[in-house]
Design an enzyme around this catalytic site. Structure first.
Site, PDB file in Angstrom:
ATOM      1  N   HIS A 134       0.449 -11.992   1.662  1.00  0.00           N
ATOM      2  CA  HIS A 134      -0.527 -10.747   1.030  1.00  0.00           C
ATOM      3  C   HIS A 134      -1.030 -11.316  -0.038  1.00  0.00           C
ATOM      4  CE1 HIS A 134      -1.672  -6.786   0.089  1.00  0.00           C
ATOM      5  NE2 HIS A 134      -2.535  -7.551  -0.453  1.00  0.00           N
ATOM      6  N   TYR A 159       0.908  -1.495   0.021  1.00  0.00           N
ATOM      7  CA  TYR A 159      -0.013  -0.185   0.246  1.00  0.00           C
ATOM      8  C   TYR A 159       1.132   0.601   0.039  1.00  0.00           C
ATOM      9  CZ  TYR A 159      -3.921  -3.034   1.308  1.00  0.00           C
ATOM     10  OH  TYR A 159      -4.542  -3.945   2.155  1.00  0.00           O
TER      11      TYR A 159
HETATM   12  N1  LIG Z   1      -5.986  -8.563   1.278  1.00  0.00           N
HETATM   13  C1  LIG Z   1      -5.643  -7.914   0.049  1.00  0.00           C
HETATM   14  O1  LIG Z   1      -5.605  -8.118  -1.351  1.00  0.00           O
HETATM   15  C2  LIG Z   1      -7.289  -6.952   0.129  1.00  0.00           C
HETATM   16  C3  LIG Z   1      -8.059  -6.402  -1.511  1.00  0.00           C
HETATM   17  C4  LIG Z   1      -9.069  -5.317  -0.792  1.00  0.00           C
HETATM   18  C5  LIG Z   1      -9.199  -4.882  -0.025  1.00  0.00           C
HETATM   19  N2  LIG Z   1      -8.000  -5.132   1.429  1.00  0.00           N
HETATM   20  C6  LIG Z   1      -8.180  -4.039   2.919  1.00  0.00           C
HETATM   21  O2  LIG Z   1     -10.123  -4.567   3.012  1.00  0.00           O
HETATM   22  C7  LIG Z   1     -10.459  -2.672   3.667  1.00  0.00           C
HETATM   23  C8  LIG Z   1     -11.385  -2.631   2.700  1.00  0.00           C
HETATM   24  O3  LIG Z   1     -11.498  -2.999   1.735  1.00  0.00           O
HETATM   25  P1  LIG Z   1     -12.596  -2.511   0.760  1.00  0.00           P
HETATM   26  O4  LIG Z   1     -13.192  -1.412  -0.178  1.00  0.00           O
HETATM   27  O5  LIG Z   1     -13.148  -3.669  -0.263  1.00  0.00           O
HETATM   28  O6  LIG Z   1     -14.127  -2.595   1.877  1.00  0.00           O
HETATM   29  P2  LIG Z   1     -15.549  -2.943   1.734  1.00  0.00           P
HETATM   30  O7  LIG Z   1     -16.371  -2.963   3.512  1.00  0.00           O
HETATM   31  O8  LIG Z   1     -16.255  -3.294   1.145  1.00  0.00           O
HETATM   32  O9  LIG Z   1     -16.368  -1.110   1.201  1.00  0.00           O
HETATM   33  C9  LIG Z   1     -15.579   0.229   1.647  1.00  0.00           C
HETATM   34  C10 LIG Z   1     -15.862   1.459   1.092  1.00  0.00           C
HETATM   35  O10 LIG Z   1     -17.338   1.109   0.981  1.00  0.00           O
HETATM   36  C11 LIG Z   1     -17.390   2.535   1.016  1.00  0.00           C
HETATM   37  N3  LIG Z   1     -19.587   2.936   1.625  1.00  0.00           N
HETATM   38  C12 LIG Z   1     -19.731   1.871   3.073  1.00  0.00           C
HETATM   39  N4  LIG Z   1     -21.270   2.185   2.592  1.00  0.00           N
HETATM   40  C13 LIG Z   1     -21.404   2.165   1.508  1.00  0.00           C
HETATM   41  C14 LIG Z   1     -22.494   3.210   0.735  1.00  0.00           C
HETATM   42  N5  LIG Z   1     -24.131   2.529   1.956  1.00  0.00           N
HETATM   43  N6  LIG Z   1     -23.002   3.967   0.521  1.00  0.00           N
HETATM   44  C15 LIG Z   1     -21.534   4.246  -1.125  1.00  0.00           C
HETATM   45  N7  LIG Z   1     -20.195   3.364  -0.342  1.00  0.00           N
HETATM   46  C16 LIG Z   1     -20.177   2.667   0.724  1.00  0.00           C
HETATM   47  C17 LIG Z   1     -16.933   3.201   1.920  1.00  0.00           C
HETATM   48  O11 LIG Z   1     -17.263   5.060   1.125  1.00  0.00           O
HETATM   49  P3  LIG Z   1     -16.594   6.226   2.224  1.00  0.00           P
HETATM   50  O12 LIG Z   1     -15.927   6.155   2.294  1.00  0.00           O
HETATM   51  O13 LIG Z   1     -17.868   6.787   1.767  1.00  0.00           O
HETATM   52  O14 LIG Z   1     -17.479   5.893   3.374  1.00  0.00           O
HETATM   53  C18 LIG Z   1     -15.403   2.583   1.608  1.00  0.00           C
HETATM   54  O15 LIG Z   1     -14.407   3.476   1.084  1.00  0.00           O
HETATM   55  C19 LIG Z   1      -9.099  -2.544   2.308  1.00  0.00           C
HETATM   56  O16 LIG Z   1      -8.894  -0.574   2.663  1.00  0.00           O
HETATM   57  C20 LIG Z   1      -7.486  -2.868   2.663  1.00  0.00           C
HETATM   58  O17 LIG Z   1      -6.953  -2.653   3.960  1.00  0.00           O
HETATM   59  C21 LIG Z   1      -6.961  -5.683   1.243  1.00  0.00           C
END
Ligand SMILES: NC(=O)c1ccc[n+]([C@@H]2O[C@H](COP(=O)([O-])OP(=O)(O)OC[C@H]3O[C@@H](n4cnc5c(N)ncnc54)[C@H](OP(=O)(O)O)[C@@H]3O)[C@@H](O)[C@H]2O)c1
Length: 297
Positions: free
Chosen positions: A108, A51
């Site tokens: 990862h 990241y």
């Molecule tokens: N291990 C891996 O390979 C890997 C891959 C991907 C991610 N990750 C980890 O997982 C974390 C979370 O990832 P994710 O983005 O996939 O999480 P998620 O929980 O699916 O989504 C969170 C995102 O959704 C938005 N959101 C939440 N509720 C919403 C709604 N009702 N309407 C519109 N937008 C909404 C949030 O934006 P707002 O800012 O507007 O609240 C935020 O950007 C990452 O930061 C990372 O640390 C790991």
């Protein structure tokens, strides 16, 4: 309000919900976001070497004024530079994070270490033995990857942060991929590996209009009536994950949503029928949202 925890197979406890510095914060300064997350109640912070923001994550941690023992910090090993080991790579991360140890260190992605997974897992065990991390685990590992390292592991992985790669048999941890996750879940159960999800909210804002929508809405209304105060769609999905024993990794730029995420633990439990309804509706559509280029998110 303290964040409830899940038991790891090595005896440690992990806060069930983590604030991630990938996706929206990928390669961006994470200081303010980390401050916001900690100030609003998050104690588990999920970072990664790839990241490229461990430094600013560390600044956010220092600025929060929290003592080290109040926080649970995760980072993830990326592809190794020539001559580096998982232990030396973690030493670099610790400097950037400005801490003496992390609580959880994950590989990862298996594909960063083709043909060397066993050796890399041994290196993870070395890092743990040296006290640089309390627990070790993996991310984006399929059943085959897990079986590969379990052949030689002295310490089995404590966590698998769910994979969602198009070319894998694996998984994203949300209802639209739950069926595909079953091979992984069977191994997780056998070795007491905690399943961790990312992209858990995908069905409600990355794929509106699917078969889950009416089910989530019906359950949301029922929970809201039972609770006597608002419940969101996101809380329904996160509650479903929590009741399945999943460690949720999420993120937000908004204080209000951060508090809403953490408030999920106060939402009444879904009934067995409601849990099954989500699984059945999720099983009607197979939909992945992260392809290989997103895995570093
Ligand atoms: N291990 C891996 O390979 C890997 C891959 C991907 C991610 N990750 C980890 O997982 C974390 C979370 O990832 P994710 O983005 O996939 O999480 P998620 O929980 O699916 O989504 C969170 C995102 O959704 C938005 N959101 C939440 N509720 C919403 C709604 N009702 N309407 C519109 N937008 C909404 C949030 O934006 P707002 O800012 O507007 O609240 C935020 O950007 C990452 O930061 C990372 O640390 C790991």
């Amino acid at each position: 309000m303290s964040v409830s925890t899940l038991a790891l197979n090595d005896g440690s406890q992990v806060p069930w919900m983590a604030f991630g510095t990938g996706t929206a914060l990928y390669r961006k300064d994470a200081e303010d976001a980390i401050r916001l997350a900690i100030d609003n109640g998050f104690t588990h912070l999920d970072g990664a070497q790839v990241y490229a923001n461990e430094d600013s994550m560390g600044q956010g941690i220092v600025a929060s004024g929290k003592s080290r023992s109040e926080l649970f910090i995760t980072t993830k090993l990326t592809a190794l530079k020539p001559g580096a080991t998982p232990k030396s790579a973690l030493e670099e991360s610790l400097k950037k994070l400005k801490v003496d140890y992390v609580d959880l260190y994950l590989i990862h992605q298996a594909n960063d270490h083709v043909g060397k997974l066993k050796e890399v897992w041994k290196g993870m065990e070395e890092a743990q033995k040296a006290g640089l991390t309390k627990s070790i685990g993996v991310s984006n590992f399929t059943a085959d990857h897990l079986n590969d390292i379990l052949e030689i592991a002295t310490v089995p992985p404590a966590v698998n942060q769910a994979s969602c790669r198009e070319s894998y048999d694996g998984v994203e941890a949300h209802p639209y991929v739950w069926k595909a996750l079953q091979a992984n879940l069977a191994i997780h159960k056998q070795y007491k590996i905690v399943t961790s999800s990312y992209g858990g909210l995908s069905p409600i804002f990355r794929a509106q209009g699917g078969p889950l929508d009416p089910v989530v809405e019906k359950i949301r209304v029922r929970l809201e009536t039972t609770r006597g105060s608002p419940v969101s769609d996101g809380q329904v999905l996160n509650k479903w994950l929590q009741q399945n024993g999943v460690l949720v990794v999420t993120t937000s730029s908004k204080a209000e949503r951060i508090r809403e995420y953490l408030d999920t633990q106060n939402v009444p439990e879904l009934t067995a029928d409601e849990l099954a309804l989500i699984e059945t509706a999720g099983g009607q559509l197979h939909k992945r949202f992260f392809v290989s280029s997103d895995l570093n998110g």
